[in-house]
Design an enzyme around this catalytic site. Sequence first.
Site, short mmCIF file in Angstrom:
data_model
loop_
_atom_site.label_atom_id
_atom_site.label_comp_id
_atom_site.label_asym_id
_atom_site.label_seq_id
_atom_site.Cartn_x
_atom_site.Cartn_y
_atom_site.Cartn_z
N ASP A 94 0.82 -1.21 0.00
CA ASP A 94 0.00 0.00 0.00
C ASP A 94 0.86 1.27 0.00
O ASP A 94 1.83 1.38 0.77
CB ASP A 94 -0.90 0.02 1.23
CG ASP A 94 -1.74 -1.25 1.36
OD1 ASP A 94 -1.30 -2.32 0.91
OD2 ASP A 94 -2.84 -1.16 1.93
N ASP A 132 -4.44 0.21 -2.95
CA ASP A 132 -4.50 1.28 -1.95
C ASP A 132 -3.46 2.37 -2.24
O ASP A 132 -2.67 2.76 -1.38
CB ASP A 132 -4.34 0.74 -0.53
CG ASP A 132 -5.68 0.29 0.05
OD1 ASP A 132 -6.66 0.18 -0.72
OD2 ASP A 132 -5.74 0.03 1.27
N HIS A 168 -9.58 0.89 -1.04
CA HIS A 168 -9.68 2.35 -1.15
C HIS A 168 -9.92 2.80 -2.59
O HIS A 168 -10.50 3.87 -2.81
CB HIS A 168 -8.44 3.01 -0.55
CG HIS A 168 -8.46 3.02 0.95
ND1 HIS A 168 -9.01 4.04 1.68
CD2 HIS A 168 -8.04 2.10 1.85
CE1 HIS A 168 -8.91 3.78 2.97
NE2 HIS A 168 -8.32 2.60 3.10
#
Length: 419
Positions: A94, A132, A168
């Site tokens: 991420d 993400d 996300h």
Amino acid sequence: MPFIIGDRGAATQGTMASLCLNLLPSPHSRRLTEASSASSSSPSPSPSTTPKSSSSSSGGGGGGSIGSLKPIVVNGNPPTFVSAPGRRIVAVGDLHGDLEQARRAFQMAGVLSSDGQDTWTGKETVLVQLGDILDRGENEIAILSLLRSMDKQAQEDGGAIFQINGNHETMNVEGDFRYVESGAFEECAGFLDYLDSYGYEWEEAFLGWVAASEKWRQDQKTSQNYWDSWNLVKRQKGVIARSVLLRPGGPLACELARHAVVLKVNDWIFCHGGLLPHHVAYGIERMNFEVSNWMRGLSEKDLGPQLPFIATRGYDSVVWSRLYSRDVSDPEDYQISQIQSILEETLQAVNAKAMVVGHTPQTAGVNCKYNCSIWRIDVGMSSGVLNSRPEVLEIVDGKARAIKGRRDMLSELQVVDYT
């Protein structure tokens, strides 16, 4: 039909996201060829598959001389199954809008130059980024732009970059902006103005944003106005811009639609949260295709794009699951046995040896569990998360190891072998 990355990168995924806005047909069965020869009006000819010979060195393009390699063959739309014979594979977790840390991670992986020119140095390496990129940081679009630029260069060297969509990414396409930084809203507004200045020529504008955004950031700082009323107007403009870019069918949502939620490279599975047996039963390629269609604003029904629940919603969805990545304090033996059994069943069902996931920050750094059949590589490197030192996973000849760098001293690397 597969597409092939061979000599001088005889494939590109770039045509898929070109301002689809519900207008482009699905290229699900198209053979993709070099961007310079791609045509929207007629199918592209089959590309040459003559591989490019190369010699790679440890820490850069791979571990030792690997000689002439066969082309990378990609199946699925978005890419789902990848055959990358002999390639060094590097996985990065991420990034959450932190461009500086992203560059450090890529440099540590040996795939990005450190001279500020953002040059691909990985030769025939395959880089997988586990999602993400959005939220918690201010330079999200710049990171996406950097990855696309690197991928274009990588394909010319016989390498490739694959991205995975995380929770996300799906949240933002849904319109859930709870974790968006104010600077990220501003970036959306700035990028939309930049795109307009290019006459909405997506490819050129998107590729150029990573460089243009640095000057834009400086201009923002010098012209900063601290009046609350003006800040409110700027925020409203940013929210509107983000909505335009990321709504299903929006240009940035279409860019994300180029990427899978589950990817298999050779005999390794890559996903953001975790792949479970019922996901495999549903169909990996089916999930990827449905998520992509939803992001592109396409639907078989007249009711609008349908949210692919199994992949994007719920604690056991592909992008949200923490079954493999969350450590329970003092777990019972039966709990460990159950999780390991689920993991083994999943891997056997997809004929894979191991899985790599992000999603849950690992305070101990990149690590593996369950006889190293699961790798957890989200180290919370973004300043919006833990601001930890970057770490990456390297896979060479089927063996994995964590590459760790001392903070601010990326020339001094620590390598931890696990398998």
